[in-house]
Motif scaffolding. Structure first.
Motif: not given
Length: 474
Positions: A44-46, A50-54, A61-65, A332-333
């Protein structure tokens, strides 16, 4: 590197052994279809929040875990003197870990078989594809996700030197990954091992046969088996292959075999190295980190990071639930393309041996500026909209007659990071309509030379390796 001639001949025999497999190819296709029917998967695209742990890290300036592991989505600014566009900004996957792409082999009835996995990836077009025995990032196999340890991991961790048939560091997609590499490894076992659910023994000939079907063999399998060389011989020795039955059942198969085995090439390997070195010395590539939310011409929205003109690709957040993975639920992305791509090799006989038109290509994520790529590689832009004559060989590939096209299949990109990305893969055998003189940054190479350069790091890109893996001698 390959250890000895016995291993080489084991690979060659397996490449000619479809009927000798312990599992008929038709049964493999039905087995994969059944696995797809049985799969339990929900994607599912969210929204990014809503990303868990991200999360978006304001400092980097990054999208990170949250763990700092797995990978990140970074923004980069690229400066180069290559091509018509010398500066741009884009998102890119930054995954500095070296993962395992490993295949276990074993002889059955004198024929080498490869232990393959029917693996589900969230980005696969058809969910289940044939993957290597072990396909795992370092974060996965060190269980950062708190999930189960991947099957067969210890076989690779504990492999003795004489068990290792092939061991290479190979790059990933240079336009999407920042200097990413994986360890491509093949090992051989003699003992009986348990075949887990969703695993199957196949010959090399079967794997190549299955690549003729759309989206059955995944990218990671293709990159591993592309690295298998078959040795170098003079014409008298190659004649012995015919005596022993390794001559192929069709004319093009025999030509591919000769190109793979003979050292009779238009350019020496030293000349190829000089060609690459000259380009690496002349062209520059500078990559600077910038904030994802400040990338020129890109828009960061709650549900995607996209180009303002909806070109190239976009980054999307997804929630995944899969029944038989080490972890059954995660988010995840992923990178989603805006169109399908095209990758093609054009080849022709020169002095009686098939040579391939190979282009030197600069991509922003390359480890060492230049890598060797297919004759045509169109991934980020819509090749159907490319102005006629602008890209060398594109018009020829798009209009090549069917009788000259010896391979034509749609192949998926890696489904763990790319969402339903697939490219048309073609190999075309040309005649005199392709002149001996090539455009700048292109060179003729035999299959034997391509295999030789595959032994070393960062020479052939993953799109070239994918096409090479599909070349069959039967």
């Amino acid at each position: 590197m390959l250890k000895n001639s016995q291993n080489i001949f084991s690979f060659i025999k397996s490449a000619f052994s479809e009927e000798e497999s312990i599992t008929p190819t038709k049964s493999v296709i039905k087995w994969l279809e059944k696995r797809n029917e049985q799969v339990s998967i929900h994607i599912e695209k969210v929204k990014f929040y809503e990303l868990k742990q991200w999360k978006y890290d304001e400092y980097s300036g990054s999208l990170r875990h949250d763990s700092g592991k797995f990978f990140s989505i970074d923004g980069i600014k690229v400066s180069t003197n290559w091509g018509n566009v010398n500066e741009w900004e884009q998102p890119i996957i930054n995954q500095p870990e070296v993962g395992y792409l490993g295949i276990i082999t074993k002889e059955f009835n004198g024929t080498l078989h490869f232990l393959m996995q029917a693996k589900i990836e969230p980005g696969n077009v058809n969910y289940v594809q044939l993957s290597p025995t072990l396909q795992a990032t370092k974060s996965n196999y060190t269980q950062v996700h708190k999930g189960k340890k991947p099957h067969y991991l210890d076989f690779f961790r504990n492999a003795e030197p004489d068990q290792i048939l092939l061991d290479q560091l190979q790059s990933e997609q240079g336009g999407r990954f920042l200097k990413k590499r994986n360890r491509n490894i093949i090992i051989k076992v003699d003992e009986e091992i348990e075949v887990k659910d969703d695993f199957i023994w196949l010959t090399l000939a079967q794997l190549k046969k299955l690549m003729n079907f759309d989206n059955l063999v995944n990218m990671d399998t293709r990159t591993v088996i592309s690295g298998i060389p078959y040795g170098s011989y003079d014409e008298d020795v190659v004649g012995l292959f015919k005596f022993f039955g390794y001559q192929g059942n069709n004319n093009i198969g025999r030509k591919f075999l000769a190109s793979a085995l003979l050292e009779n090439s238009l350019h020496t390997n030293d000349e190829v190295i000089q060609f690459i070195t000259r380009l690496k010395s002349y062209y520059e590539l500078e990559v600077e980190r910038v904030s994802l939310k400040e990338i020129d011409d890109w828009v960061y929205t709650p549900s995607e990071i996209k180009h303002k003109e909806n070109k190239y690709f976009k980054v999307i957040p997804v929630q995944v639930e899969i029944g038989n993975r080490e972890v059954v639920s995660w988010s995840q992305p992923m990178v989603q393309p805006t169109q399908d791509g095209l990758c093609a090799f054009v080849c022709k006989e020169i002095n009686g041996v098939l040579h391939f038109v190979v282009q030197a290509k600069l991509e922003c994520g390359n480890f060492d500026i230049i890598e060797l790529a297919p004759t045509v590689q169109c991934l980020t832009g819509n090749y159907r909209d490319t102005k006629k004559g602008k890209l060398p060989f594109l018009d020829y590939v798009l209009n090549a007659p069917e009788e000259k096209t010896v391979f034509d299949a749609i192949q998926s990109e890696e489904g763990g990071r790319f969402f339903r990305e697939q490219n048309k893969n073609k190999i075309i055998v040309a005649g005199d309509e392709i002149p001996l003189e090539l455009p700048e940054n292109y060179i003729w190479m035999t299959l034997n030379q391509l295999h030789t350069f595959l032994k070393y790091n960062n020479y052939l890109n993953i799109q070239a390796r994918s096409l090479i893996s599909a070349i069959s001698f039967i």
